[in-house]
Design an enzyme around this catalytic site. Sequence first.
Site, PDB file in Angstrom:
ATOM      1  N   LYS A   1     -20.420 -24.501  31.078  1.00 45.00           N
ATOM      2  CA  LYS A   1     -19.303 -23.565  31.309  1.00 45.00           C
ATOM      3  C   LYS A   1     -18.620 -23.736  32.659  1.00 45.00           C
ATOM      4  O   LYS A   1     -18.092 -22.784  33.234  1.00 45.00           O
ATOM      5  CB  LYS A   1     -19.751 -22.089  31.128  1.00 45.00           C
TER       6      LYS A   1
ATOM      7  N   HIS B   1     -25.058 -32.076  30.257  1.00 45.47           N
ATOM      8  CA  HIS B   1     -25.391 -30.918  31.101  1.00 45.47           C
ATOM      9  C   HIS B   1     -26.816 -31.058  31.641  1.00 45.47           C
ATOM     10  O   HIS B   1     -27.341 -30.127  32.250  1.00 45.47           O
ATOM     11  CB  HIS B   1     -25.357 -29.613  30.286  1.00 45.47           C
TER      12      HIS B   1
ATOM     13  N   SER C   1     -18.935 -16.529  31.531  1.00 43.20           N
ATOM     14  CA  SER C   1     -18.509 -17.473  30.498  1.00 43.20           C
ATOM     15  C   SER C   1     -19.694 -17.839  29.586  1.00 43.20           C
ATOM     16  O   SER C   1     -19.568 -17.921  28.361  1.00 43.20           O
ATOM     17  CB  SER C   1     -17.941 -18.730  31.167  1.00 43.20           C
TER      18      SER C   1
HETATM   19  S1  PPS Z   1     -19.256 -26.371  27.862  1.00 43.68           S
HETATM   20  O1  PPS Z   1     -19.493 -25.706  26.545  1.00 43.68           O
HETATM   21  O2  PPS Z   1     -20.369 -26.095  28.774  1.00 43.68           O
HETATM   22  O3  PPS Z   1     -18.974 -27.801  27.757  1.00 43.68           O
HETATM   23  O4  PPS Z   1     -17.983 -25.613  28.440  1.00 43.68           O
HETATM   24  P1  PPS Z   1     -17.022 -26.123  29.612  1.00 43.68           P
HETATM   25  O5  PPS Z   1     -15.933 -26.924  29.043  1.00 43.68           O
HETATM   26  O6  PPS Z   1     -17.826 -26.716  30.719  1.00 43.68           O
HETATM   27  O7  PPS Z   1     -16.472 -24.742  30.187  1.00 43.68           O
HETATM   28  C1  PPS Z   1     -15.744 -23.840  29.397  1.00 43.68           C
HETATM   29  C2  PPS Z   1     -14.976 -22.957  30.359  1.00 43.68           C
HETATM   30  O8  PPS Z   1     -13.877 -23.732  30.915  1.00 43.68           O
HETATM   31  C3  PPS Z   1     -12.652 -23.088  30.590  1.00 43.68           C
HETATM   32  N1  PPS Z   1     -11.595 -24.091  30.401  1.00 43.68           N
HETATM   33  C4  PPS Z   1     -10.519 -24.180  31.210  1.00 43.68           C
HETATM   34  N2  PPS Z   1     -10.178 -23.477  32.302  1.00 43.68           N
HETATM   35  C5  PPS Z   1      -8.983 -23.806  32.882  1.00 43.68           C
HETATM   36  N3  PPS Z   1      -8.156 -24.765  32.420  1.00 43.68           N
HETATM   37  C6  PPS Z   1      -8.484 -25.490  31.323  1.00 43.68           C
HETATM   38  N4  PPS Z   1      -7.671 -26.433  30.879  1.00 43.68           N
HETATM   39  C7  PPS Z   1      -9.729 -25.203  30.672  1.00 43.68           C
HETATM   40  N5  PPS Z   1     -10.351 -25.704  29.569  1.00 43.68           N
HETATM   41  C8  PPS Z   1     -11.489 -25.012  29.433  1.00 43.68           C
HETATM   42  C9  PPS Z   1     -12.985 -22.330  29.309  1.00 43.68           C
HETATM   43  O9  PPS Z   1     -12.000 -21.364  29.028  1.00 43.68           O
HETATM   44  C10 PPS Z   1     -14.346 -21.756  29.672  1.00 43.68           C
HETATM   45  O10 PPS Z   1     -14.259 -20.753  30.680  1.00 43.68           O
HETATM   46  P2  PPS Z   1     -14.097 -19.187  30.375  1.00 43.68           P
HETATM   47  O11 PPS Z   1     -14.273 -18.516  31.702  1.00 43.68           O
HETATM   48  O12 PPS Z   1     -15.140 -18.802  29.383  1.00 43.68           O
HETATM   49  O13 PPS Z   1     -12.705 -19.023  29.850  1.00 43.68           O
END
Ligand code: PPS
Length: 295
Positions: A48, A108, A138
């Site tokens: 996340k 991860h 998240s």
């Molecule tokens: S995972 O499942 O661990 O691979 O998830 P990961 O991609 O690492 O993290 C998901 C969170 O990143 C946010 N996210 C973004 N934030 C800003 N800009 C962009 N383009 C973007 N893409 C993904 C996503 O919304 C999750 O955060 P939260 O706080 O839950 O919204």
Amino acid sequence: MELVQDTTRPSLVDMKGIPMIKYFAEGTRLLQDFQAWPDDLLVSTYPKSGTTWVSEILDIIYQDGDLQKCRRAPIYMRVPFLEFTSPGVPSGREALENTAAPRLLKTHLPLALLPQSLLDQKVKVIYIARNAKDVAVSYYNFYLMAKVHPDPGTWDSFLENFMKGTVSYGSWYQHVQEWWELRRTHPVLYLFYEDLKENPKREIRKILEFVGRSLPEKTIDSIIQHTTFKEMKKNPMANYTTVPPDFMDHNVSAFMRKGTTGDWKNTFTVAQNERFDAHYADKMAGCNFIFRSEI
Ligand code: PPS
């Protein structure tokens, strides 16, 4: 594609002291003979923390800015998730079979579980870290929607487990610090979600330099535009709506949920925040880099 019938919220299993999602523990065992290639690039994060965002940016860079080519497959096929296995979705190993060099890989895993070959081959790593409070919120919402996790219980009990490091992939505190330390001996570009949010152009330039590529200014602008939260949320090749709903239920909480910094303030109580801050100061004492939980 491997089909596993038992899909409902299995308990975490212990691997070398790290609590792991049952399926991902199986996937990690399958990685024992994984052979990294020297031109692989590994995207590493605690869950996340911006993995999908940076993976999309990297795929566009690797496709020389051709957005059409980036619509060829969902993100988990374009950037295979090494330890991933789950019912009804191709495993990381399966996704790898269809991936030509130079490969982008996602993990991860904490260092204790990382396939040794990635270190031996000196595979370049882009690590993305995000402040612990936004990660915890998240992650809680992700536990609710992604049923490979155990039931998270109440937010309060989940937060306690996050602080104790008994959630999937273990301690955030250990993860962000051990990958930071790896920079001493290994090629690691260590990025922060908050910096990418604040100034994507500056961070994308760092990425380009690290991977030894250059792109015209207008292509960089197009990458920024294509990878805003708003754009990625509506892109089925980036937003995980292509996975079966009995794995991820976007009606409970969207994978692309808020995409902001400071959202934790809507969830933490004052008491939780005080307790968290005291615990954080203890766990991060001696850490010489700073996280921003607001920008
Ligand atoms: S995972 O499942 O661990 O691979 O998830 P990961 O991609 O690492 O993290 C998901 C969170 O990143 C946010 N996210 C973004 N934030 C800003 N800009 C962009 N383009 C973007 N893409 C993904 C996503 O919304 C999750 O955060 P939260 O706080 O839950 O919204």
